[in-house]
Design a protein around this motif. Structure first.
Motif, PDB file in Angstrom:
ATOM      1  N   TRP A  43       0.828  -1.197   0.000  1.00 37.58           N
ATOM      2  CA  TRP A  43       0.000   0.000   0.000  1.00 37.58           C
ATOM      3  C   TRP A  43       0.865   1.250   0.000  1.00 37.58           C
ATOM      4  CZ3 TRP A  43      -5.303  -0.561  -0.198  1.00 37.58           C
ATOM      5  CH2 TRP A  43      -5.780  -1.877  -0.003  1.00 37.58           C
ATOM      6  N   ARG A 103      -4.774   5.320   0.500  1.00 38.33           N
ATOM      7  CA  ARG A 103      -3.716   4.402   0.093  1.00 38.33           C
ATOM      8  C   ARG A 103      -4.245   3.420  -0.950  1.00 38.33           C
ATOM      9  NH1 ARG A 103       0.441   4.901   3.768  1.00 38.33           N
ATOM     10  NH2 ARG A 103       1.339   2.867   3.336  1.00 38.33           N
ATOM     11  N   PHE A 104      -3.364   3.084  -1.894  1.00 36.95           N
ATOM     12  CA  PHE A 104      -3.706   2.204  -3.002  1.00 36.95           C
ATOM     13  C   PHE A 104      -2.701   1.060  -3.068  1.00 36.95           C
ATOM     14  CE2 PHE A 104      -5.301   6.403  -3.875  1.00 36.95           C
ATOM     15  CZ  PHE A 104      -6.586   6.166  -4.333  1.00 36.95           C
ATOM     16  N   TYR A 105      -3.131  -0.044  -3.676  1.00 31.35           N
ATOM     17  CA  TYR A 105      -2.309  -1.254  -3.675  1.00 31.35           C
ATOM     18  C   TYR A 105      -1.492  -1.365  -4.966  1.00 31.35           C
ATOM     19  CZ  TYR A 105      -0.866  -6.022  -2.820  1.00 31.35           C
ATOM     20  OH  TYR A 105      -0.117  -7.152  -2.591  1.00 31.35           O
ATOM     21  N   THR A 163      -3.923   3.844 -14.239  1.00 29.63           N
ATOM     22  CA  THR A 163      -3.330   3.788 -12.904  1.00 29.63           C
ATOM     23  C   THR A 163      -2.260   2.705 -12.869  1.00 29.63           C
ATOM     24  OG1 THR A 163      -4.902   2.163 -12.017  1.00 29.63           O
ATOM     25  CG2 THR A 163      -5.515   4.491 -11.847  1.00 29.63           C
ATOM     26  N   PHE A 214      -1.280   1.526  -9.941  1.00 29.38           N
ATOM     27  CA  PHE A 214      -1.795   0.678  -8.862  1.00 29.38           C
ATOM     28  C   PHE A 214      -3.035  -0.090  -9.336  1.00 29.38           C
ATOM     29  CE2 PHE A 214      -3.387   5.033  -8.325  1.00 29.38           C
ATOM     30  CZ  PHE A 214      -4.746   4.841  -8.355  1.00 29.38           C
ATOM     31  N   PRO A 227      -6.727  -0.489  -8.643  1.00 25.40           N
ATOM     32  CA  PRO A 227      -7.904   0.004  -7.914  1.00 25.40           C
ATOM     33  C   PRO A 227      -8.829  -1.125  -7.478  1.00 25.40           C
ATOM     34  CG  PRO A 227      -8.046   0.558 -10.247  1.00 25.40           C
ATOM     35  CD  PRO A 227      -6.666   0.046 -10.009  1.00 25.40           C
ATOM     36  N   SER A 273      -7.786  -2.192  -4.088  1.00 28.37           N
ATOM     37  CA  SER A 273      -7.457  -1.083  -3.190  1.00 28.37           C
ATOM     38  C   SER A 273      -8.588  -0.680  -2.265  1.00 28.37           C
ATOM     39  CB  SER A 273      -6.998   0.133  -4.017  1.00 28.37           C
ATOM     40  OG  SER A 273      -5.809  -0.148  -4.708  1.00 28.37           O
ATOM     41  N   GLY A 288     -10.049   2.430  -3.823  1.00 23.91           N
ATOM     42  CA  GLY A 288     -10.117   1.955  -5.201  1.00 23.91           C
ATOM     43  C   GLY A 288     -11.539   1.954  -5.724  1.00 23.91           C
TER      44      GLY A 288
END
Length: 216
Positions: free
Chosen positions: A127, A147-149, A194, A196, A198, A201, A205
């Motif tokens: 994250w 926070r995003f993964y 993106t 990351f 979503p 997330s 996300g």
């Protein structure tokens, strides 16, 4: 009696690279009518096209072109039809990728080179926060510390506008930090992407996907 608007249709483009099922579930939870397919007409006619991607840049580009995805993306953007890329599905939108010394041409919708992350530990897995650009519609309603993964070993770490699709102008670029700053997301008219995931997330996300679907 006021009738509700029909759900937006989204095609998750199935070219053999990407977590299509998790993307399908996340988009459906966000209210879209979702289909996983590589069918040309369905991909062209959907309100939105989502291009996932996992694995190597060169392999993803090869799979995409074999499925005519490069042509579909170009035609959709030429007509102002929304496209969203995720992870390697974002990376292949740039001019080129370099992996293990091998340089592969990307779709060149945006300038930039996808190169190995410059960090002590690679891959970047977990994250992280994102610095969203001013006026972002993609990150609307999200706190600055959302926070995003991420799961990736490569990224675009420099941005310039010397190349790219002439139909796309004034991109809004979001950045994240891992070793050094890298491009975490881009929103550029009909084209959005993106680095990351979503779909992995959580609430942040889900809000981001809801924002994208709402723009279709």
């Amino acid at each position: 009696m006021e009738l509700s608007a029909p759900a937006k249709s989204v095609v998750v483009f199935d070219y053999g690279f990407g977590n299509v099922r998790s993307a399908e579930r996340a988009l459906a939870r966000a209210g879209a009518e979702v289909e996983i397919t590589r069918d040309f007409d369905r991909a062209m006619n959907a309100d939105g096209l989502l291009v996932p991607g996992v694995g190597a840049f060169a392999a993803c580009m090869r799979g995409l072109t074999e499925a005519r995805g490069d042509w579909i993306i170009d035609r959709r953007l030429s007509g102002g039809r929304p496209v969203m890329g995720i992870c390697v599905g974002m990376q292949i939108l740039f001019a080129r990728g370099i992996e293990h010394g091998l340089e592969t041409d990307g779709l060149d919708e945006w300038p930039g080179t996808v190169a190995p992350l410059e960090a002590d530990v690679v891959p970047h897995m977990g994250w992280n926060t994102v610095e969203a650009p001013a006026g972002s519609e993609l990150f609307a309603g999200l706190d600055a510390d959302a926070r995003f993964y991420f799961v990736h070993s490569y990224a675009v770490q420099e941005w310039g506008m010397e190349t790219g699709n002439p139909l796309l102008h004034a991109p809004k670029v979001a950045w994240s930090l891992y070793g050094k700053p890298f491009v975490a997301a881009v929103e550029n008219g009909a084209l959005t992407a993106t680095q990351f995931h979503p779909e992995k997330s959580g609430d942040a996300g889900a809000q981001l996907l809801n924002n994208w679907i709402g723009s279709l």
